[in-house]
Design a protein around this motif. Structure first.
Motif, PDB file in Angstrom:
ATOM      1  N   PRO A   4     -27.915  -2.989  80.051  1.00 44.45           N
ATOM      2  CA  PRO A   4     -28.719  -2.342  81.094  1.00 44.45           C
ATOM      3  C   PRO A   4     -29.868  -1.557  80.479  1.00 44.45           C
ATOM      4  CG  PRO A   4     -26.370  -1.968  81.466  1.00 44.45           C
ATOM      5  CD  PRO A   4     -26.503  -2.588  80.103  1.00 44.45           C
ATOM      6  N   TRP A   5     -30.962  -1.439  81.228  1.00 44.95           N
ATOM      7  CA  TRP A   5     -32.114  -0.683  80.726  1.00 44.95           C
ATOM      8  C   TRP A   5     -31.761   0.783  80.546  1.00 44.95           C
ATOM      9  CZ3 TRP A   5     -36.337  -2.488  78.666  1.00 44.95           C
ATOM     10  CH2 TRP A   5     -36.784  -3.745  79.011  1.00 44.95           C
ATOM     11  N   LYS A   6     -32.253   1.346  79.459  1.00 44.55           N
ATOM     12  CA  LYS A   6     -32.146   2.783  79.267  1.00 44.55           C
ATOM     13  C   LYS A   6     -33.418   3.436  79.800  1.00 44.55           C
ATOM     14  CE  LYS A   6     -29.371   2.274  75.089  1.00 44.55           C
ATOM     15  NZ  LYS A   6     -29.283   2.524  73.653  1.00 44.55           N
ATOM     16  N   PRO A   7     -33.440   4.723  79.983  1.00 42.52           N
ATOM     17  CA  PRO A   7     -34.649   5.380  80.474  1.00 42.52           C
ATOM     18  C   PRO A   7     -35.822   5.052  79.568  1.00 42.52           C
ATOM     19  CG  PRO A   7     -32.812   6.902  80.496  1.00 42.52           C
ATOM     20  CD  PRO A   7     -32.334   5.683  79.791  1.00 42.52           C
ATOM     21  N   SER A   8     -36.975   4.784  80.190  1.00 38.31           N
ATOM     22  CA  SER A   8     -38.166   4.469  79.419  1.00 38.31           C
ATOM     23  C   SER A   8     -39.170   5.596  79.559  1.00 38.31           C
ATOM     24  CB  SER A   8     -38.766   3.147  79.921  1.00 38.31           C
ATOM     25  OG  SER A   8     -39.064   3.247  81.292  1.00 38.31           O
ATOM     26  N   GLY A   9     -40.321   5.424  78.910  1.00 39.51           N
ATOM     27  CA  GLY A   9     -41.352   6.433  78.978  1.00 39.51           C
ATOM     28  C   GLY A   9     -41.267   7.372  77.794  1.00 39.51           C
ATOM     29  N   PRO A  10     -41.884   8.544  77.877  1.00 40.96           N
ATOM     30  CA  PRO A  10     -41.916   9.468  76.747  1.00 40.96           C
ATOM     31  C   PRO A  10     -40.542   9.871  76.256  1.00 40.96           C
ATOM     32  CG  PRO A  10     -43.478  10.130  78.467  1.00 40.96           C
ATOM     33  CD  PRO A  10     -42.654   9.018  79.027  1.00 40.96           C
ATOM     34  N   LEU A  56     -27.739   2.920  68.013  1.00 42.34           N
ATOM     35  CA  LEU A  56     -28.448   2.508  69.217  1.00 42.34           C
ATOM     36  C   LEU A  56     -27.730   2.926  70.496  1.00 42.34           C
ATOM     37  CD1 LEU A  56     -29.650  -1.038  68.123  1.00 42.34           C
ATOM     38  CD2 LEU A  56     -30.953   1.087  68.196  1.00 42.34           C
ATOM     39  N   SER A  57     -26.496   3.375  70.370  1.00 43.20           N
ATOM     40  CA  SER A  57     -25.781   3.870  71.549  1.00 43.20           C
ATOM     41  C   SER A  57     -26.339   5.209  72.018  1.00 43.20           C
ATOM     42  CB  SER A  57     -24.286   4.002  71.252  1.00 43.20           C
ATOM     43  OG  SER A  57     -24.054   4.980  70.251  1.00 43.20           O
ATOM     44  N   VAL A  58     -27.094   5.881  71.152  1.00 42.32           N
ATOM     45  CA  VAL A  58     -27.635   7.196  71.510  1.00 42.32           C
ATOM     46  C   VAL A  58     -29.152   7.257  71.399  1.00 42.32           C
ATOM     47  CG1 VAL A  58     -25.521   8.427  70.897  1.00 42.32           C
ATOM     48  CG2 VAL A  58     -27.262   8.027  69.138  1.00 42.32           C
ATOM     49  N   THR A  59     -29.780   6.158  70.974  1.00 42.61           N
ATOM     50  CA  THR A  59     -31.240   6.140  70.863  1.00 42.61           C
ATOM     51  C   THR A  59     -31.784   4.867  71.524  1.00 42.61           C
ATOM     52  OG1 THR A  59     -31.195   5.007  68.713  1.00 42.61           O
ATOM     53  CG2 THR A  59     -31.228   7.425  68.695  1.00 42.61           C
ATOM     54  N   ALA A  60     -33.094   4.863  71.784  1.00 38.76           N
ATOM     55  CA  ALA A  60     -33.737   3.692  72.379  1.00 38.76           C
ATOM     56  C   ALA A  60     -33.783   2.548  71.381  1.00 38.76           C
ATOM     57  CB  ALA A  60     -35.151   4.048  72.831  1.00 38.76           C
ATOM     58  N   SER A  61     -33.655   1.335  71.874  1.00 39.85           N
ATOM     59  CA  SER A  61     -33.710   0.158  71.013  1.00 39.85           C
ATOM     60  C   SER A  61     -35.146  -0.101  70.560  1.00 39.85           C
ATOM     61  CB  SER A  61     -33.188  -1.073  71.754  1.00 39.85           C
ATOM     62  OG  SER A  61     -31.871  -0.875  72.198  1.00 39.85           O
ATOM     63  N   GLY A  81     -20.782  -6.315  70.860  1.00 41.84           N
ATOM     64  CA  GLY A  81     -20.841  -4.857  70.952  1.00 41.84           C
ATOM     65  C   GLY A  81     -22.264  -4.348  70.840  1.00 41.84           C
ATOM     66  N   LEU A  82     -23.070  -5.004  70.006  1.00 40.16           N
ATOM     67  CA  LEU A  82     -24.474  -4.637  69.873  1.00 40.16           C
ATOM     68  C   LEU A  82     -25.215  -4.890  71.189  1.00 40.16           C
ATOM     69  CD1 LEU A  82     -26.821  -3.756  67.983  1.00 40.16           C
ATOM     70  CD2 LEU A  82     -27.157  -6.173  67.463  1.00 40.16           C
ATOM     71  N   ALA A  83     -24.880  -6.001  71.847  1.00 41.69           N
ATOM     72  CA  ALA A  83     -25.545  -6.344  73.105  1.00 41.69           C
ATOM     73  C   ALA A  83     -25.309  -5.291  74.175  1.00 41.69           C
ATOM     74  CB  ALA A  83     -25.058  -7.709  73.601  1.00 41.69           C
ATOM     75  N   GLU A  84     -24.171  -4.617  74.105  1.00 45.74           N
ATOM     76  CA  GLU A  84     -23.845  -3.609  75.113  1.00 45.74           C
ATOM     77  C   GLU A  84     -24.699  -2.356  74.991  1.00 45.74           C
ATOM     78  OE1 GLU A  84     -19.699  -2.848  74.822  1.00 45.74           O
ATOM     79  OE2 GLU A  84     -19.093  -4.871  75.462  1.00 45.74           O
ATOM     80  N   ASP A 106     -23.216 -20.123  67.657  1.00 46.15           N
ATOM     81  CA  ASP A 106     -22.624 -19.110  68.537  1.00 46.15           C
ATOM     82  C   ASP A 106     -23.488 -17.842  68.578  1.00 46.15           C
ATOM     83  OD1 ASP A 106     -20.530 -20.755  69.181  1.00 46.15           O
ATOM     84  OD2 ASP A 106     -19.146 -19.902  67.704  1.00 46.15           O
ATOM     85  N   LEU A 107     -24.046 -17.482  67.428  1.00 51.74           N
ATOM     86  CA  LEU A 107     -24.892 -16.289  67.378  1.00 51.74           C
ATOM     87  C   LEU A 107     -26.179 -16.501  68.173  1.00 51.74           C
ATOM     88  CD1 LEU A 107     -24.463 -15.253  63.626  1.00 51.74           C
ATOM     89  CD2 LEU A 107     -23.610 -14.020  65.633  1.00 51.74           C
ATOM     90  N   ILE A 108     -26.792 -17.674  68.017  1.00 53.19           N
ATOM     91  CA  ILE A 108     -28.014 -17.979  68.765  1.00 53.19           C
ATOM     92  C   ILE A 108     -27.717 -17.979  70.266  1.00 53.19           C
ATOM     93  CG2 ILE A 108     -29.769 -19.732  69.227  1.00 53.19           C
ATOM     94  CD1 ILE A 108     -30.143 -18.279  66.572  1.00 53.19           C
ATOM     95  N   ALA A 109     -26.573 -18.576  70.636  1.00 52.90           N
ATOM     96  CA  ALA A 109     -26.195 -18.623  72.051  1.00 52.90           C
ATOM     97  C   ALA A 109     -25.941 -17.221  72.608  1.00 52.90           C
ATOM     98  CB  ALA A 109     -24.953 -19.488  72.232  1.00 52.90           C
ATOM     99  N   SER A 110     -25.521 -16.287  71.746  1.00 55.87           N
ATOM    100  CA  SER A 110     -25.253 -14.924  72.206  1.00 55.87           C
ATOM    101  C   SER A 110     -26.527 -14.144  72.476  1.00 55.87           C
ATOM    102  CB  SER A 110     -24.403 -14.177  71.174  1.00 55.87           C
ATOM    103  OG  SER A 110     -25.166 -13.884  70.012  1.00 55.87           O
ATOM    104  N   GLY A 111     -27.683 -14.664  72.020  1.00 61.07           N
ATOM    105  CA  GLY A 111     -28.946 -14.011  72.353  1.00 61.07           C
ATOM    106  C   GLY A 111     -29.766 -13.524  71.187  1.00 61.07           C
ATOM    107  N   ILE A 112     -29.295 -13.682  69.930  1.00 59.62           N
ATOM    108  CA  ILE A 112     -30.121 -13.242  68.816  1.00 59.62           C
ATOM    109  C   ILE A 112     -31.226 -14.266  68.571  1.00 59.62           C
ATOM    110  CG2 ILE A 112     -28.113 -12.102  67.781  1.00 59.62           C
ATOM    111  CD1 ILE A 112     -28.325 -14.212  65.507  1.00 59.62           C
ATOM    112  N   GLN A 113     -32.299 -13.823  67.932  1.00 61.72           N
ATOM    113  CA  GLN A 113     -33.449 -14.692  67.682  1.00 61.72           C
ATOM    114  C   GLN A 113     -33.235 -15.602  66.473  1.00 61.72           C
ATOM    115  OE1 GLN A 113     -36.255 -15.502  68.993  1.00 61.72           O
ATOM    116  NE2 GLN A 113     -37.370 -16.407  67.282  1.00 61.72           N
ATOM    117  N   ASP A 114     -32.642 -15.079  65.389  1.00 60.55           N
ATOM    118  CA  ASP A 114     -32.493 -15.877  64.164  1.00 60.55           C
ATOM    119  C   ASP A 114     -31.345 -15.325  63.333  1.00 60.55           C
ATOM    120  OD1 ASP A 114     -33.000 -17.812  62.301  1.00 60.55           O
ATOM    121  OD2 ASP A 114     -35.001 -17.127  61.765  1.00 60.55           O
TER     122      ASP A 114
END
Length: 426
Positions: A4-10, A56-61, A81-84, A106-114
């Motif tokens: 899910p999106w985290k808060p954006s902006g400043p 990344l659980s406490v900071t913006a990606s 877990g990273l995707a979450e 499997d890794l590519i199918a999970s959504g990573i780029q490379d």
């Protein structure tokens, strides 16, 4: 990744790049490449994948994330877990020491780029980071469902070499630049497509990946696979090896069209005529069909056949006949004779202009962009206007209806008789 999106902006500004690595050699190499790319080297951290999840659980990606999985006992579970905790739109590059094709898939199918196998070289890193930048800078999918209705335009050539691909790329450029519509160009000539080439772009592997793995096609796949030509124009094309046949039942093409309708305001499909035979469903949802032809006997024959086919298989599509590369001198068939043979008017005549075509090829631009203000440009704009208006028009079936009882053979015979009579009269 799809958290899910985290808060954006400043309050949650995103870094350009973050890396989490396990060993000193990788740390030093990534640091040097990051300096070359203009990314802050202090964003490279020790600790690997699990440290990335905690951080990344406490900071913006970041926009681009590099994670080292060398110390991970369960890479797939840890990636999930990273995707979450990772925000949508972040491009993830993973690295590890396990050389396994199934894990890679499997890794590519999970959504990573490379996925890079350690130890990696500086050139491998540069290539992976450049590809990640291209993906991140690709056009983001817009929600256009509540705005103007989507327009799908199919462009088909009656013969090879009539310039259907030139017209398709020009229409896509005009819809994006002149009409201001978010436009996607789908070049379905998988082995010999020129859509990307006409715009001086590398086609990438998006289309071939889609054909090989239709189940992967979704909004995120489209976002990553499309090659950006401008702010409002993106292209999906391919240059598949000619010794590699694309075995498909057409499901991938159908799914691509569905995603295009969700992602763009306008879709232009460069549709090779042989695809009509193999995958007739591709034309079902086209609002407009542009049939590109030349004024020759062979083109007249095939125009009759394709128009008849379209009447049966795509009755809801508004069909426009465009005569392309029309020379001002002697023609094999006059416009009047051609129109008599196909039993309908030619909608647009685009004159031949070798100088403009050569200039467009040298500049790596579409013909419409180079031909602005010329008769060629006016013809292409007229074609675009007809296609844009198709979504609001009801096709006049009488225009597309062949004479009752008239066979294809009789029409070709009649056309030959007309030409012969005119020659004898001269």
């Amino acid at each position: 990744m799809n958290a899910p999106w985290k808060p954006s902006g400043p309050a949650a500004l995103r870094d350009s790049f973050n890396a989490f690595v396990c060993d000193d050699a990788s740390f030093d190499l990534i640091r040097s490449i990051c300096t070359e790319m203009g990314w802050p080297p202090e964003k490279i951290h020790k600790g690997g994948l699990r440290n990335a999840v905690q951080s990344l659980s406490v900071t913006a990606s970041p926009n681009i994330l590099f994670v080292d999985m060398s110390e991970s006992g369960d890479p797939l579970n840890d990636i999930n877990g990273l995707a979450e905790v990772c925000e949508p739109g972040t491009v993830v590059i993973a690295a590890g020491q396990v050389n396994d094709v199934r894990l890679y898939r499997d890794l590519i199918a999970s959504g990573i780029q490379d996925y890079l196998l350690k130890p990696f070289s500086p050139d491998q890193l540069r290539e992976a980071f450049a590809a990640a930048q291209a993906v991140f800078n690709a056009p983001k999918i817009a929600d256009v469902s509540g705005e103007r209705p989507h327009l799908t335009t199919a462009v088909i050539g009656t013969r090879g070499g009539v310039g259907a691909s030139t017209v398709a790329t020009s229409l896509a450029w005009l819809m994006s630049a002149k009409a201001g519509r978010l436009t996607g160009l789908l070049d379905l000539d998988v082995h010999f497509g020129t859509g990307a080439l006409a715009m001086d772009l590398e086609p990438g592997r998006g289309l071939t990946d889609a054909i090989e793995n239709p189940s992967r096609i979704d909004g995120l796949f489209i976002e990553r696979a499309m090659v950006k030509a401008s702010e409002k124009l993106s292209i999906l094309s391919a240059e598949a090896p000619i010794n590699q046949p694309m075995m498909t039942d057409g499901a991938a093409f159908f799914q691509l069209q569905e995603e295009f309708r969700s992602a763009f305001e306008c879709s232009v499909i460069d549709l090779p005529r042989n695809m009509l035979i193999q995958h007739p469903h591709l034309i079902n949802d086209a609002n407009a069909t542009v049939l590109v032809t030349e004024l020759t006997l062979a083109a007249a024959r095939d125009a009759i056949r394709i128009l008849s086919w379209l009447k049966t298989n795509a009755p809801g599509s508004k069909v426009f006949v465009v005569a392309n590369r029309v020379h001002s001198g002697a023609l094999e068939i006059s416009r009047n004779d051609f129109e008599q043979s196909i039993e309908r008017k030619i909608d647009v005549m685009i004159p031949a202009d070798i100088k403009l075509a050569t200039q467009a090829a040298k500049l790596g631009k579409t013909l419409a962009e180079v031909a602005k203000g010329s008769k060629v440009g006016q013809g292409l704009e007229s074609t675009m206007n007809l296609a844009m208006g198709a979504i609001d028009e009801v096709a006049d079936d009488s225009v597309h209806t062949n004479k009752k009882g008239a066979s294809l053979l009789s029409k070709i015979t009649d056309l030959k008789s007309i030409i012969l009579a005119k020659k004898q009269g001269n």
